[in-house]
Design a protein around this motif. Structure first.
Motif, mmCIF file in Angstrom:
data_model
loop_
_atom_site.group_PDB
_atom_site.id
_atom_site.type_symbol
_atom_site.label_atom_id
_atom_site.label_comp_id
_atom_site.label_asym_id
_atom_site.label_seq_id
_atom_site.Cartn_x
_atom_site.Cartn_y
_atom_site.Cartn_z
ATOM 1 N N PHE A 3 0.826 -1.203 0.000
ATOM 2 C CA PHE A 3 0.000 0.000 0.000
ATOM 3 C C PHE A 3 0.862 1.255 0.000
ATOM 4 O O PHE A 3 2.037 1.239 0.360
ATOM 5 C CB PHE A 3 -1.013 0.017 1.142
ATOM 6 N N GLU A 4 0.255 2.347 -0.449
ATOM 7 C CA GLU A 4 0.929 3.636 -0.488
ATOM 8 C C GLU A 4 0.978 4.234 0.918
ATOM 9 O O GLU A 4 -0.028 4.222 1.633
ATOM 10 C CB GLU A 4 0.188 4.609 -1.419
ATOM 11 N N ALA A 5 2.128 4.794 1.282
ATOM 12 C CA ALA A 5 2.268 5.418 2.600
ATOM 13 C C ALA A 5 1.252 6.546 2.772
ATOM 14 O O ALA A 5 0.734 6.768 3.872
ATOM 15 C CB ALA A 5 3.692 5.946 2.781
ATOM 16 N N GLU A 6 0.969 7.244 1.656
ATOM 17 C CA GLU A 6 0.072 8.402 1.743
ATOM 18 C C GLU A 6 -1.395 8.011 1.955
ATOM 19 O O GLU A 6 -2.239 8.887 2.113
ATOM 20 C CB GLU A 6 0.229 9.298 0.514
ATOM 21 N N THR A 7 -1.690 6.705 1.970
ATOM 22 C CA THR A 7 -3.059 6.285 2.303
ATOM 23 C C THR A 7 -3.193 5.975 3.793
ATOM 24 O O THR A 7 -4.123 5.264 4.205
ATOM 25 C CB THR A 7 -3.502 5.058 1.480
ATOM 26 N N LEU A 33 8.788 8.486 3.165
ATOM 27 C CA LEU A 33 8.221 7.126 3.136
ATOM 28 C C LEU A 33 7.196 7.069 2.009
ATOM 29 O O LEU A 33 6.212 7.805 2.021
ATOM 30 C CB LEU A 33 7.562 6.860 4.495
ATOM 31 N N ASP A 34 7.425 6.169 1.032
ATOM 32 C CA ASP A 34 6.612 6.132 -0.190
ATOM 33 C C ASP A 34 5.615 4.978 -0.205
ATOM 34 O O ASP A 34 4.419 5.172 -0.438
ATOM 35 C CB ASP A 34 7.556 6.031 -1.402
ATOM 36 N N GLN A 35 6.109 3.749 0.001
ATOM 37 C CA GLN A 35 5.255 2.558 -0.063
ATOM 38 C C GLN A 35 5.628 1.597 1.051
ATOM 39 O O GLN A 35 6.764 1.616 1.549
ATOM 40 C CB GLN A 35 5.458 1.807 -1.393
ATOM 41 N N ALA A 78 8.419 9.063 -6.621
ATOM 42 C CA ALA A 78 7.595 8.340 -5.654
ATOM 43 C C ALA A 78 6.392 7.714 -6.358
ATOM 44 O O ALA A 78 5.830 8.302 -7.283
ATOM 45 C CB ALA A 78 7.121 9.279 -4.553
ATOM 46 N N SER A 79 5.988 6.557 -5.905
ATOM 47 C CA SER A 79 4.804 5.907 -6.437
ATOM 48 C C SER A 79 3.585 6.781 -6.176
ATOM 49 O O SER A 79 3.373 7.254 -5.059
ATOM 50 C CB SER A 79 4.626 4.545 -5.766
ATOM 51 N N GLY A 80 2.794 7.022 -7.216
ATOM 52 C CA GLY A 80 1.604 7.845 -7.076
ATOM 53 C C GLY A 80 1.917 9.324 -6.936
ATOM 54 O O GLY A 80 1.014 10.133 -6.725
ATOM 55 N N GLY A 81 3.215 9.695 -7.039
ATOM 56 C CA GLY A 81 3.599 11.104 -6.922
ATOM 57 C C GLY A 81 3.402 11.673 -5.528
ATOM 58 O O GLY A 81 3.438 12.898 -5.334
ATOM 59 N N ARG A 82 3.214 10.805 -4.532
ATOM 60 C CA ARG A 82 2.998 11.268 -3.156
ATOM 61 C C ARG A 82 3.785 10.401 -2.182
ATOM 62 O O ARG A 82 4.022 9.223 -2.445
ATOM 63 C CB ARG A 82 1.507 11.171 -2.772
ATOM 64 N N TYR A 83 4.122 10.993 -1.072
ATOM 65 C CA TYR A 83 4.825 10.258 -0.015
ATOM 66 C C TYR A 83 4.618 10.977 1.305
ATOM 67 O O TYR A 83 4.063 12.084 1.345
ATOM 68 C CB TYR A 83 6.324 10.139 -0.354
ATOM 69 N N LEU A 84 5.053 10.355 2.379
ATOM 70 C CA LEU A 84 5.042 10.982 3.698
ATOM 71 C C LEU A 84 6.440 11.504 3.986
ATOM 72 O O LEU A 84 7.435 10.908 3.562
ATOM 73 C CB LEU A 84 4.633 9.981 4.787
HETATM 74 CA CA LIG Z 1 3.534 6.854 -2.604
#
Ligand SMILES: [Ca+2]
Length: 186
Positions: free
Chosen positions: A24-28, A160-162, A54-60
């Motif tokens: 899962f994506e960290a941003e979820t 943190l991405d995934q 980053a996967s999905g263009g988002r991260y923490l």
């Molecule tokens: Ca991500």
């Protein structure tokens, strides 16, 4: 006997059909606390820079100089997820470390003792880090069902991405992994 065999084969098939890992994506994350924040190209913390790839263009991220324990005891991301099968799991995270003073989290799963995650020496690039780091270490034993995973501030300058939880000892994530679920199971 001839009737039982197909039934047993069907059961074996069902057991092996349970996914051996989740991604899962960290941003979820189900919830986060500042200074750990969700980052995207159009939402970058003051004083920080957006990191591509980053996967999905988002991260923490806990931005560099945002503070870390014991001076600042804040900043976490909490994830909730379901496992279809119990077993010995390896926790993988796709991370981007700023440097040797910015390369770890404290991680806790359910009510287990928190552990140190990271402290490896690959900096300023997206890289996969795991726990436990060696096979002789005590594995993460997880039952099927709902779990809570928390990444806590230990050092700033971390991204943190995934996240992957895998019960395949030989599996090594490479690049971006296709997400199979979210980190905010209701
Ligand atoms: Ca991500």
């Amino acid at each position: 006997m001839f009737v039982l065999m197909p039934a047993l084969l069907a059961l074996a098939g069902l057991a092996s059909a349970a996914p051996s890992r989740i991604v899962f994506e960290a941003e979820t994350a189900a919830a986060t606390e500042a200074p750990l924040v969700v980052v995207s190209a159009d939402q970058v913390p003051p004083g920080s820079v957006f990191v591509e790839g980053a996967s999905g263009g988002r991260y923490l991220e806990i931005p560099e100089k945002a503070g870390n324990p014991p001076a600042l005891d804040k900043g976490w991301a909490r994830f909730t997820f379901d496992l279809a099968a119990g077993g010995d799991y390896i926790l993988w995270a796709r991370v981007w470390w700023e440097g040797e003073c910015s390369n770890s989290f404290t991680v806790q799963i359910d009510e287990m003792a928190p552990f140190l995650f990271g402290e490896n020496a690959t900096y300023k690039t997206w890289t996969w880090v795991k726990y436990p780091v060696a096979r002789m270490m005590r594995p993460i034993k997880l039952a099927a069902g709902r779990h809570v995973l928390v990444f806590r501030n230990r050092e700033d300058g971390v991204r943190l991405d995934q996240i992957v939880l895998s019960r395949e000892p030989r599996f090594v994530p490479v690049g971006v992994e296709p997400a199979t679920t979210r980190g905010d199971a209701p």
